[in-house]
Write an enzyme that holds these catalytic residues in place. Structure first.
Site, PDB file in Angstrom:
ATOM      1  N   ASP A   1     -10.629   2.703  -3.521  1.00 48.35           N
ATOM      2  CA  ASP A   1     -11.038   1.408  -2.957  1.00 48.35           C
ATOM      3  C   ASP A   1     -12.444   1.028  -3.408  1.00 48.35           C
ATOM      4  OD1 ASP A   1      -8.714   1.730  -1.595  1.00 48.35           O
ATOM      5  OD2 ASP A   1      -9.596   1.596   0.404  1.00 48.35           O
TER       6      ASP A   1
ATOM      7  N   ASP B   1       0.841  -1.192   0.000  1.00 46.12           N
ATOM      8  CA  ASP B   1       0.000   0.000   0.000  1.00 46.12           C
ATOM      9  C   ASP B   1       0.883   1.252   0.000  1.00 46.12           C
ATOM     10  OD1 ASP B   1      -2.324   1.498   0.116  1.00 46.12           O
ATOM     11  OD2 ASP B   1      -3.202   0.306   1.718  1.00 46.12           O
TER      12      ASP B   1
ATOM     13  N   TYR C   1      -1.604   6.449  -5.754  1.00 47.98           N
ATOM     14  CA  TYR C   1      -1.074   7.512  -4.882  1.00 47.98           C
ATOM     15  C   TYR C   1      -0.318   8.568  -5.666  1.00 47.98           C
ATOM     16  CZ  TYR C   1      -2.543   4.796  -0.890  1.00 47.98           C
ATOM     17  OH  TYR C   1      -3.313   4.141   0.032  1.00 47.98           O
TER      18      TYR C   1
HETATM   19  C1  GAL Z   1      -6.250   1.245   1.407  1.00 45.54           C
HETATM   20  C2  GAL Z   1      -6.159   0.243   0.291  1.00 45.54           C
HETATM   21  C3  GAL Z   1      -7.184  -0.822   0.598  1.00 45.54           C
HETATM   22  C4  GAL Z   1      -6.814  -1.482   1.901  1.00 45.54           C
HETATM   23  C5  GAL Z   1      -6.681  -0.439   3.017  1.00 45.54           C
HETATM   24  C6  GAL Z   1      -6.110  -1.052   4.263  1.00 45.54           C
HETATM   25  O1  GAL Z   1      -5.497   2.318   1.121  1.00 45.54           O
HETATM   26  O2  GAL Z   1      -6.409   0.863  -0.946  1.00 45.54           O
HETATM   27  O3  GAL Z   1      -7.256  -1.742  -0.447  1.00 45.54           O
HETATM   28  O4  GAL Z   1      -5.619  -2.191   1.741  1.00 45.54           O
HETATM   29  O5  GAL Z   1      -5.860   0.623   2.615  1.00 45.54           O
HETATM   30  O6  GAL Z   1      -5.950  -0.114   5.286  1.00 45.54           O
END
Ligand code: GAL
Length: 437
Positions: free
Chosen positions: A227, A166, A203
């Site tokens: 997401d 991430d 990002y």
């Molecule tokens: C987000 C990511 C999600 C999940 C989440 C966990 O930024 O895009 O898919 O992994 O963080 O905190």
């Protein structure tokens, strides 16, 4: 002999060249993700549930992943290709150990990740884990910044097979890019085969246009967009974003590197049946990783049928590895196609209208594959929402299909050549009967 070798060499070289091109020059050549990754990922359904006393069945714990691994084998998921059981955020302890290594939460993962990986491997499956390029994960657990080599080695020692990396709390744009590159190199250095799943372009985009050639050089798949949620709006926005940016993202996808529109939420609460069909059909068209986030302990037979549909999975996993795209938007319909191996095409007709009932979309086969998909003839199989044979057609056949609101009809168009043996008996202007839909 001399002549034989002489003629053999150029042919061999040509083959090598073809193989290199097929492999997708410039991709992360770790030999992995030759077709989109398939598996299960906990995030959308189980999120950061950490209170196991309160919610023993849904907290992020070794129990949850062991149960999912069991079901992936016993309920036929593994047989159709779902392979990676993946942990997302919230598996860690809030602190590293005395040697600076990441460690799992001791209450929720008392046996440790190595044991969990052994268990998952004993089932013939693979284990995925989660980390973050920055100082902290999105949920506030320790990030890998400053520890890329150590963390990659820890994951490799545990027997991890996939890393979702991430991008929260990444610092500067340079640190973001450096971090994603360095973790890729660190994983490579371990010598273990670890699929590298990035969120780099997601990002990066607000500040800078992503360089997809570079991203594909380092990552096996990459998230571009927000997401996914268990809601039509979310699936719809993801598709809209993809169609809008297709000129810059479609061509880069191929064996070894894929655009990742995020998890499949089929089998949860938020999508109607037609919307679930749309997600499955379009994720196949987009050559997307198929990472389900649902509860395999409680899933309807209908959702299971859809997720385990071998014809859709075959389109998703087609060895040509080309991502599909939207050809036209018309009257709140969208027509998508994806080139498949042996000159075949997958075609999706989506009805975007959210008012009224089923509507008919009419199109000519000459629209498909730049006029080549059905030239001189083709056979058409409807794959979703039900399996149906549409018979033989020629390159100017006119097709009508009825599509429910927010639903999709997915077709496979198999071209038929001109050789006399294959000469088809035409079935021009065939209209599929509406009762199949
Ligand atoms: C987000 C990511 C999600 C999940 C989440 C966990 O930024 O895009 O898919 O992994 O963080 O905190």
């Amino acid at each position: 002999m001399g002549t034989a070798v002489g003629s053999w060499r150029p042919a061999m070289l040509a083959w090598v060249l073809v193989l290199v091109l097929l492999a997708g020059a410039g991709a992360l050549e770790n030999g992995l993700a030759r077709t989109p990754t398939m598996g299960w990922l906990h995030w959308e359904r189980f999120m950061c549930t950490t209170d196991c006393a309160r919610e023993p069945l849904s907290c992020v714990s070794e129990q949850l992943f062991m149960q999912m691994a069991d079901l992936m084998v016993s309920d036929g998921w593994k047989d159709v290709g779902y392979e990676y059981v993946c942990i997302d955020d919230c598996w860690m302890s809030l602190t590293r150990d005395d040697q600076d290594r990441l460690q799992p939460d001791p209450e929720r993962f008392p046996s440790g990740i190595r044991k969990l990986a052994d268990y998952v491997h004993s089932k013939g499956l693979k284990l995925g884990i989660y980390g973050d390029v920055g100082n902290k994960t999105c949920a506030g657990f320790p990030g890998s910044y400053g520890y890329y080599d150590l963390d990659a080695q820890t994951f490799a020692n545990w027997g991890v097979d996939l890393l979702k990396f991430d991008g929260c709390n990444y610092g500067t744009q340079d640190q973001l890019a450096e971090g994603y590159r360095n973790m890729s190199l660190a994983l490579n250095k371990t010598g273990r085969s670890i699929v590298y799943s990035c969120e780099w372009p997601l990002y990066m985009r607000p500040m800078q246009k992503p360089n997809y050639t570079e991203i594909k050089h380092y990552c096996n798949h990459w998230r571009n967009f927000a997401d996914i949620y268990d809601a039509w709006n979310s699936v719809k926005n993801t598709l809209e974003w993809t169609a809008l940016h297709q000129d810059s993202i479609v061509d880069v996808a191929g064996p070894g590197g894929w655009n990742d529109p995020d998890m499949l939420v089929i089998g949860n609460f938020g999508l109607s049946w037609d919307q679930q069909v749309t997600q499955m059909a379009l994720w196949a068209i987009m050559a997307a990783p198929l990472l389900m986030s649902n509860d395999l302990r409680h899933i309807s037979p209908q959702a299971k049928w859809l997720l385990q549909n071998k014809d859709v999975i075959a389109i998703n996993q087609d060895p040509l590895g080309k991502q599909g795209y939207c050809i036209t938007k018309d009257n709140n319909f969208e027509l998508w196609e994806r080139p498949l191996s042996r000159g075949s095409y997958a075609v999706a007709v989506m009805n975007r209208q959210e008012i009224g009932g089923p509507r008919i979309f009419s199109f000519s086969t000459s629209f498909l594959g730049n006029g080549l998909a059905c030239n001189p003839a083709c056979s058409i199989q409807q794959i979703l929402p039900t399996s149906e044979d549409w018979g033989l057609h020629d390159w100017v056949s006119f097709l009508n299909t009825e599509v429910n609101p927010t639903g999709t009809v997915l077709l496979k168009v198999v071209v038929i050549g001109e050789s006399p043996a294959e000469k088809p008996v035409m079935n021009i202007n065939k209209k599929p009967s509406p009762d199949i839909l």
